[in-house]
Design a protein around this motif. Structure first.
Motif, PDB file in Angstrom:
ATOM      1  N   SER A  29      -9.596   6.172  58.197  1.00  0.00           N
ATOM      2  CA  SER A  29      -8.981   6.643  56.955  1.00  0.00           C
ATOM      3  C   SER A  29      -9.950   6.631  55.777  1.00  0.00           C
ATOM      4  O   SER A  29      -9.984   7.579  54.986  1.00  0.00           O
ATOM      5  CB  SER A  29      -7.747   5.799  56.622  1.00  0.00           C
ATOM      6  OG  SER A  29      -6.765   5.926  57.626  1.00  0.00           O
ATOM      7  N   GLY A  33     -11.057   9.968  54.135  1.00  0.00           N
ATOM      8  CA  GLY A  33     -10.653  10.032  52.737  1.00  0.00           C
ATOM      9  C   GLY A  33     -11.839  10.307  51.833  1.00  0.00           C
ATOM     10  O   GLY A  33     -11.743  11.085  50.873  1.00  0.00           O
ATOM     11  N   SER A  38      -9.984  12.598  49.255  1.00  0.00           N
ATOM     12  CA  SER A  38      -8.567  12.249  49.102  1.00  0.00           C
ATOM     13  C   SER A  38      -8.464  10.755  48.784  1.00  0.00           C
ATOM     14  O   SER A  38      -8.683   9.904  49.646  1.00  0.00           O
ATOM     15  CB  SER A  38      -7.794  12.564  50.387  1.00  0.00           C
ATOM     16  OG  SER A  38      -6.488  12.016  50.324  1.00  0.00           O
ATOM     17  N   LEU A  41      -5.713   8.822  50.865  1.00  0.00           N
ATOM     18  CA  LEU A  41      -6.112   8.459  52.225  1.00  0.00           C
ATOM     19  C   LEU A  41      -7.144   7.340  52.208  1.00  0.00           C
ATOM     20  O   LEU A  41      -7.081   6.419  53.029  1.00  0.00           O
ATOM     21  CB  LEU A  41      -6.679   9.680  52.952  1.00  0.00           C
ATOM     22  CG  LEU A  41      -7.105   9.478  54.413  1.00  0.00           C
ATOM     23  CD1 LEU A  41      -5.967   8.898  55.241  1.00  0.00           C
ATOM     24  CD2 LEU A  41      -7.590  10.794  55.015  1.00  0.00           C
ATOM     25  N   THR A 112      -5.888  17.560  52.536  1.00  0.00           N
ATOM     26  CA  THR A 112      -5.160  16.321  52.856  1.00  0.00           C
ATOM     27  C   THR A 112      -4.587  16.401  54.274  1.00  0.00           C
ATOM     28  O   THR A 112      -3.665  15.673  54.622  1.00  0.00           O
ATOM     29  CB  THR A 112      -4.019  16.077  51.847  1.00  0.00           C
ATOM     30  OG1 THR A 112      -3.165  17.233  51.805  1.00  0.00           O
ATOM     31  CG2 THR A 112      -4.565  15.796  50.450  1.00  0.00           C
ATOM     32  N   GLY A 115      -4.663  13.213  56.123  1.00  0.00           N
ATOM     33  CA  GLY A 115      -3.678  12.280  55.585  1.00  0.00           C
ATOM     34  C   GLY A 115      -2.332  12.463  56.256  1.00  0.00           C
ATOM     35  O   GLY A 115      -1.624  11.494  56.560  1.00  0.00           O
ATOM     36  N   LEU A 162       2.005   8.285  51.879  1.00  0.00           N
ATOM     37  CA  LEU A 162       0.833   9.092  52.211  1.00  0.00           C
ATOM     38  C   LEU A 162       1.237  10.415  52.848  1.00  0.00           C
ATOM     39  O   LEU A 162       0.680  11.474  52.521  1.00  0.00           O
ATOM     40  CB  LEU A 162      -0.094   8.317  53.151  1.00  0.00           C
ATOM     41  CG  LEU A 162      -1.350   9.064  53.629  1.00  0.00           C
ATOM     42  CD1 LEU A 162      -2.255   9.402  52.448  1.00  0.00           C
ATOM     43  CD2 LEU A 162      -2.104   8.236  54.669  1.00  0.00           C
ATOM     44  N   SER A 166       0.407  13.831  50.923  1.00  0.00           N
ATOM     45  CA  SER A 166      -0.552  14.679  51.644  1.00  0.00           C
ATOM     46  C   SER A 166       0.099  15.980  52.099  1.00  0.00           C
ATOM     47  O   SER A 166      -0.515  17.054  52.030  1.00  0.00           O
ATOM     48  CB  SER A 166      -1.112  13.929  52.860  1.00  0.00           C
ATOM     49  OG  SER A 166      -1.828  12.770  52.466  1.00  0.00           O
ATOM     50  N   ASP A 178      -2.049  14.016  44.946  1.00  0.00           N
ATOM     51  CA  ASP A 178      -2.808  13.004  45.677  1.00  0.00           C
ATOM     52  C   ASP A 178      -2.942  11.744  44.832  1.00  0.00           C
ATOM     53  O   ASP A 178      -2.795  10.619  45.333  1.00  0.00           O
ATOM     54  CB  ASP A 178      -4.188  13.541  46.047  1.00  0.00           C
ATOM     55  CG  ASP A 178      -4.983  12.585  46.922  1.00  0.00           C
ATOM     56  OD1 ASP A 178      -4.593  12.402  48.100  1.00  0.00           O
ATOM     57  OD2 ASP A 178      -5.970  12.008  46.439  1.00  0.00           O
TER      58      ASP A 178
END
Length: 209
Positions: A29, A33, A38, A41, A112, A115, A162, A166, A178
């Motif tokens: 993650s 991310g 993101s 994430l 995303t 995510g 999340l 996302s 986000d």
């Protein structure tokens, strides 16, 4: 007696699996991310690493109550709780500041998609863990194990936040979603941190009871 011993082994196995899963989830993650820009994430993955510290305390707790069901929380568990609480507060500070900055500058993630994928997987796995832990806790009539199962639900709530943030961004590209999702994660992380310090000061199992 043999059945009880087997149940404690299952409980310990679930704790170890939770630790291993959170390590993997955290690595994947935070990497994705960062790559996809993101924050939600990345923050979700950072939370997973903190859950590893908590998981070590839970694994230790299961061994303790197996050897002595009436024993109280020991120094190892209290120290793990304090470290976890501090880590949560640091995470909250970082997420809130970065979210505000991203909203101010109009920053948006590249995508995303991951995510959505990771949160969906996490919801499924964490829910299975909650049900399994509750089953073991009920069969052992163990308040600490049941409390751990209830607290695992926070991971489900984080995954839902999340997934929603996302998913909305991936479908509609709504600005700031986000960052708003990240603030939602920060709120739950703050509650977890506060709970850790409360548990470290007492012998109560969990504020999630």
């Amino acid at each position: 007696m043999a059945d009880k011993k087997k149940l404690y082994k299952i409980a310990f196995g679930l704790a170890v699996f939770t630790i291993i899963y959170n390590v993997a989830e955290g690595l994947i993650s935070t990497y994705l991310g960062f790559e996809d820009e993101s924050l939600a994430l990345f923050g979700f993955g950072s939370d997973s690493f903190i859950e590893v510290i908590s998981g070590l305390g839970i694994a230790h707790m299961i061994i303790r109550i197996q050897n002595n069901p009436d024993s109280k929380r020991d120094d190892f568990e209290r120290t793990a709780l304090r470290i976890t609480g501090i880590a949560f507060y640091i995470l909250v500070y970082g997420l809130v500041i970065t979210s505000i900055f991203n909203i101010w500058t109009g920053h948006k993630p590249l995508t995303t998609f991951w995510g959505v994928v990771i949160s969906a997987i996490s919801i499924l796995i964490m829910w299975i863990l909650v049900v399994w832990k509750r089953n073991v806790g009920n069969r052992l009539n163990s308040a600490p194990i049941l409390a751990d199962a209830n607290c695992t639900m926070v991971c489900v709530y984080m995954s839902i936040i999340l997934l929603v943030s996302s998913g909305i961004y991936e479908l509609f590209g709504i600005p700031y979603i986000d960052s708003l999702g990240t603030l939602g994660l920060a709120y739950l992380a703050f509650k977890e941190g506060k709970e850790c310090f409360e548990k470290a000061k007492s012998d109560k199992n969990c504020c999630c009871d």
